[in-house]
Design a protein around this motif. Structure first.
Motif, PDB file in Angstrom:
ATOM      1  N   PHE A  14       0.905  -0.974  -0.069  1.00  0.00           N
ATOM      2  CA  PHE A  14      -0.014   0.157   0.063  1.00  0.00           C
ATOM      3  C   PHE A  14       0.790   1.166   0.066  1.00  0.00           C
ATOM      4  O   PHE A  14       1.645   1.229   1.008  1.00  0.00           O
ATOM      5  CB  PHE A  14      -1.011  -0.138   0.947  1.00  0.00           C
ATOM      6  CG  PHE A  14      -1.930  -1.142   1.085  1.00  0.00           C
ATOM      7  CD1 PHE A  14      -3.122  -0.771   0.331  1.00  0.00           C
ATOM      8  CD2 PHE A  14      -1.839  -2.267   2.000  1.00  0.00           C
ATOM      9  CE1 PHE A  14      -4.033  -1.923   0.341  1.00  0.00           C
ATOM     10  CE2 PHE A  14      -3.000  -3.124   1.894  1.00  0.00           C
ATOM     11  CZ  PHE A  14      -3.961  -3.253   1.030  1.00  0.00           C
ATOM     12  N   VAL A  15       0.817   2.138  -0.853  1.00  0.00           N
ATOM     13  CA  VAL A  15       1.525   3.344  -1.117  1.00  0.00           C
ATOM     14  C   VAL A  15       0.735   4.591  -0.793  1.00  0.00           C
ATOM     15  O   VAL A  15      -0.372   4.751  -1.450  1.00  0.00           O
ATOM     16  CB  VAL A  15       2.075   3.502  -2.362  1.00  0.00           C
ATOM     17  CG1 VAL A  15       2.877   4.754  -2.541  1.00  0.00           C
ATOM     18  CG2 VAL A  15       3.037   2.278  -2.832  1.00  0.00           C
ATOM     19  N   ASP A  16       1.137   5.364   0.126  1.00  0.00           N
ATOM     20  CA  ASP A  16       0.463   6.759   0.350  1.00  0.00           C
ATOM     21  C   ASP A  16       0.914   7.872  -0.693  1.00  0.00           C
ATOM     22  O   ASP A  16       2.001   7.845  -0.914  1.00  0.00           O
ATOM     23  CB  ASP A  16       1.072   7.142   1.673  1.00  0.00           C
ATOM     24  CG  ASP A  16       0.023   8.307   2.340  1.00  0.00           C
ATOM     25  OD1 ASP A  16      -0.214   9.296   1.299  1.00  0.00           O
ATOM     26  OD2 ASP A  16      -0.165   8.383   3.434  1.00  0.00           O
ATOM     27  N   MET A  17      -0.181   8.227  -1.313  1.00  0.00           N
ATOM     28  CA  MET A  17      -0.053   8.968  -2.543  1.00  0.00           C
ATOM     29  C   MET A  17       0.619  10.515  -2.059  1.00  0.00           C
ATOM     30  O   MET A  17       1.401  11.071  -2.878  1.00  0.00           O
ATOM     31  CB  MET A  17      -1.259   9.432  -3.408  1.00  0.00           C
ATOM     32  CG  MET A  17      -1.692   7.852  -4.017  1.00  0.00           C
ATOM     33  SD  MET A  17      -3.297   7.983  -4.730  1.00  0.00           S
ATOM     34  CE  MET A  17      -3.910   9.448  -5.197  1.00  0.00           C
ATOM     35  N   THR A  18       0.264  10.900  -0.910  1.00  0.00           N
ATOM     36  CA  THR A  18       0.805  12.311  -0.329  1.00  0.00           C
ATOM     37  C   THR A  18       2.006  12.270   0.170  1.00  0.00           C
ATOM     38  O   THR A  18       2.924  13.086  -0.097  1.00  0.00           O
ATOM     39  CB  THR A  18      -0.195  12.778   0.666  1.00  0.00           C
ATOM     40  OG1 THR A  18      -0.322  12.002   1.772  1.00  0.00           O
ATOM     41  CG2 THR A  18      -1.602  13.416   0.027  1.00  0.00           C
ATOM     42  N   THR A  19       2.553  11.015   1.103  1.00  0.00           N
ATOM     43  CA  THR A  19       3.663  11.027   1.650  1.00  0.00           C
ATOM     44  C   THR A  19       4.854  10.160   0.641  1.00  0.00           C
ATOM     45  O   THR A  19       5.967  10.138   1.210  1.00  0.00           O
ATOM     46  CB  THR A  19       3.588  10.792   3.327  1.00  0.00           C
ATOM     47  OG1 THR A  19       3.263   9.495   3.288  1.00  0.00           O
ATOM     48  CG2 THR A  19       2.819  11.740   3.774  1.00  0.00           C
ATOM     49  N   GLY A  20       4.317   9.167   0.259  1.00  0.00           N
ATOM     50  CA  GLY A  20       5.133   8.236  -0.477  1.00  0.00           C
ATOM     51  C   GLY A  20       5.389   6.944   0.460  1.00  0.00           C
ATOM     52  O   GLY A  20       6.232   6.021   0.029  1.00  0.00           O
ATOM     53  N   ALA A  21       4.894   7.146   1.742  1.00  0.00           N
ATOM     54  CA  ALA A  21       4.959   5.872   2.734  1.00  0.00           C
ATOM     55  C   ALA A  21       4.532   4.614   2.171  1.00  0.00           C
ATOM     56  O   ALA A  21       3.401   4.758   1.323  1.00  0.00           O
ATOM     57  CB  ALA A  21       4.321   6.060   3.842  1.00  0.00           C
ATOM     58  N   ARG A  22       5.517   3.495   2.158  1.00  0.00           N
ATOM     59  CA  ARG A  22       4.891   2.261   1.794  1.00  0.00           C
ATOM     60  C   ARG A  22       4.888   1.110   3.049  1.00  0.00           C
ATOM     61  O   ARG A  22       5.604   1.214   3.727  1.00  0.00           O
ATOM     62  CB  ARG A  22       6.040   1.390   0.677  1.00  0.00           C
ATOM     63  CG  ARG A  22       6.333   2.568  -0.304  1.00  0.00           C
ATOM     64  CD  ARG A  22       7.868   2.450  -0.986  1.00  0.00           C
ATOM     65  NE  ARG A  22       7.689   1.000  -1.577  1.00  0.00           N
ATOM     66  CZ  ARG A  22       7.328   0.770  -2.827  1.00  0.00           C
ATOM     67  NH1 ARG A  22       6.797   1.537  -3.587  1.00  0.00           N
ATOM     68  NH2 ARG A  22       7.483  -0.584  -3.222  1.00  0.00           N
ATOM     69  N   PHE A  23       3.514   0.347   2.877  1.00  0.00           N
ATOM     70  CA  PHE A  23       3.275  -0.511   3.890  1.00  0.00           C
ATOM     71  C   PHE A  23       3.077  -1.929   3.113  1.00  0.00           C
ATOM     72  O   PHE A  23       2.291  -2.081   2.297  1.00  0.00           O
ATOM     73  CB  PHE A  23       1.797  -0.361   4.402  1.00  0.00           C
ATOM     74  CG  PHE A  23       1.815   1.270   5.070  1.00  0.00           C
ATOM     75  CD1 PHE A  23       2.509   1.326   6.562  1.00  0.00           C
ATOM     76  CD2 PHE A  23       1.535   2.400   4.413  1.00  0.00           C
ATOM     77  CE1 PHE A  23       2.366   2.507   6.923  1.00  0.00           C
ATOM     78  CE2 PHE A  23       1.380   3.491   5.148  1.00  0.00           C
ATOM     79  CZ  PHE A  23       1.891   3.572   6.288  1.00  0.00           C
ATOM     80  N   VAL A  24       4.225  -2.650   3.330  1.00  0.00           N
ATOM     81  CA  VAL A  24       4.381  -4.144   2.712  1.00  0.00           C
ATOM     82  C   VAL A  24       3.290  -4.969   3.811  1.00  0.00           C
ATOM     83  O   VAL A  24       3.534  -5.163   4.942  1.00  0.00           O
ATOM     84  CB  VAL A  24       5.486  -4.318   2.829  1.00  0.00           C
ATOM     85  CG1 VAL A  24       5.767  -5.969   2.031  1.00  0.00           C
ATOM     86  CG2 VAL A  24       6.541  -3.729   1.838  1.00  0.00           C
ATOM     87  N   THR A  25       2.093  -5.729   3.184  1.00  0.00           N
ATOM     88  CA  THR A  25       1.289  -6.643   3.922  1.00  0.00           C
ATOM     89  C   THR A  25       0.784  -7.558   3.082  1.00  0.00           C
ATOM     90  O   THR A  25       1.491  -7.644   1.827  1.00  0.00           O
ATOM     91  CB  THR A  25       0.280  -5.666   4.655  1.00  0.00           C
ATOM     92  OG1 THR A  25      -0.402  -6.417   5.573  1.00  0.00           O
ATOM     93  CG2 THR A  25      -0.688  -4.902   3.465  1.00  0.00           C
ATOM     94  N   ARG A  26      -0.209  -8.301   3.339  1.00  0.00           N
ATOM     95  CA  ARG A  26      -1.047  -9.098   2.652  1.00  0.00           C
ATOM     96  C   ARG A  26      -2.396  -8.627   2.573  1.00  0.00           C
ATOM     97  O   ARG A  26      -2.780  -8.161   3.606  1.00  0.00           O
ATOM     98  CB  ARG A  26      -0.928 -10.541   3.125  1.00  0.00           C
ATOM     99  CG  ARG A  26       0.488 -11.106   3.016  1.00  0.00           C
ATOM    100  CD  ARG A  26       0.739 -12.468   3.533  1.00  0.00           C
ATOM    101  NE  ARG A  26      -0.300 -13.549   3.085  1.00  0.00           N
ATOM    102  CZ  ARG A  26       0.089 -14.222   2.126  1.00  0.00           C
ATOM    103  NH1 ARG A  26       1.202 -14.026   1.236  1.00  0.00           N
ATOM    104  NH2 ARG A  26      -0.845 -15.063   1.537  1.00  0.00           N
ATOM    105  N   SER A  27      -3.319  -8.847   1.615  1.00  0.00           N
ATOM    106  CA  SER A  27      -4.551  -8.460   1.407  1.00  0.00           C
ATOM    107  C   SER A  27      -5.235  -9.282   0.159  1.00  0.00           C
ATOM    108  O   SER A  27      -4.611  -9.760  -0.405  1.00  0.00           O
ATOM    109  CB  SER A  27      -4.484  -6.867   1.133  1.00  0.00           C
ATOM    110  OG  SER A  27      -6.045  -6.419   0.784  1.00  0.00           O
ATOM    111  N   THR A  28      -6.710  -8.972   0.306  1.00  0.00           N
ATOM    112  CA  THR A  28      -7.103  -9.797  -0.971  1.00  0.00           C
ATOM    113  C   THR A  28      -7.284  -8.500  -2.220  1.00  0.00           C
ATOM    114  O   THR A  28      -7.701  -9.122  -3.155  1.00  0.00           O
ATOM    115  CB  THR A  28      -8.908 -10.019  -0.518  1.00  0.00           C
ATOM    116  OG1 THR A  28      -9.267  -8.759  -0.001  1.00  0.00           O
ATOM    117  CG2 THR A  28      -8.706 -11.040   0.601  1.00  0.00           C
ATOM    118  N   LYS A  29      -7.001  -7.484  -1.825  1.00  0.00           N
ATOM    119  CA  LYS A  29      -7.000  -6.590  -2.825  1.00  0.00           C
ATOM    120  C   LYS A  29      -5.793  -6.731  -4.086  1.00  0.00           C
ATOM    121  O   LYS A  29      -4.787  -7.145  -3.340  1.00  0.00           O
ATOM    122  CB  LYS A  29      -6.891  -5.168  -2.195  1.00  0.00           C
ATOM    123  CG  LYS A  29      -6.855  -3.954  -2.920  1.00  0.00           C
ATOM    124  CD  LYS A  29      -8.039  -3.497  -3.020  1.00  0.00           C
ATOM    125  CE  LYS A  29      -8.442  -2.015  -3.674  1.00  0.00           C
ATOM    126  NZ  LYS A  29      -9.496  -1.902  -4.260  1.00  0.00           N
TER     127      LYS A  29
END
Length: 88
Positions: A14-29
């Motif tokens: 998941f990438v935050d569009m305003t700050t560029g922070a990245r969250f590596v995880t698992r999802s059904t998305k």
């Protein structure tokens, strides 16, 4: 047990569009964009607001409406008094 009952669980970034922070995880998305991280193919999902940019988590001040709606109306239009019943 029924086959294909649960959705597929995928590695996702998941990438935050305003700050560029990245969250590596698992999802059904899923998404069309992918990226390889540590030899594993991850889907890239862009997010507008995450915990990295949300005012509640960052502690940044935000405009809060402390003046009520009635006060704003009276300030804008002045106090309006109703006229009495018309005399016949």
């Amino acid at each position: 047990m029924k086959k294909d009952l649960h959705p597929k669980y995928n590695p996702v970034v998941f990438v935050d569009m305003t700050t560029g922070a990245r969250f590596v995880t698992r999802s059904t998305k899923t998404s069309d964009k992918t990226e390889e991280i540590d030899g594993v193919e991850h889907y890239i999902v862009s997010m507008g607001i995450t915990s990295d940019s949300h005012p509640f988590f960052t502690g940044k001040a935000q405009f809060v409406d402390t003046e009520g709606r009635i006060d704003k109306f009276q300030k804008r239009f002045g106090t309006v008094r109703r006229a009495g019943k018309p005399k016949l």
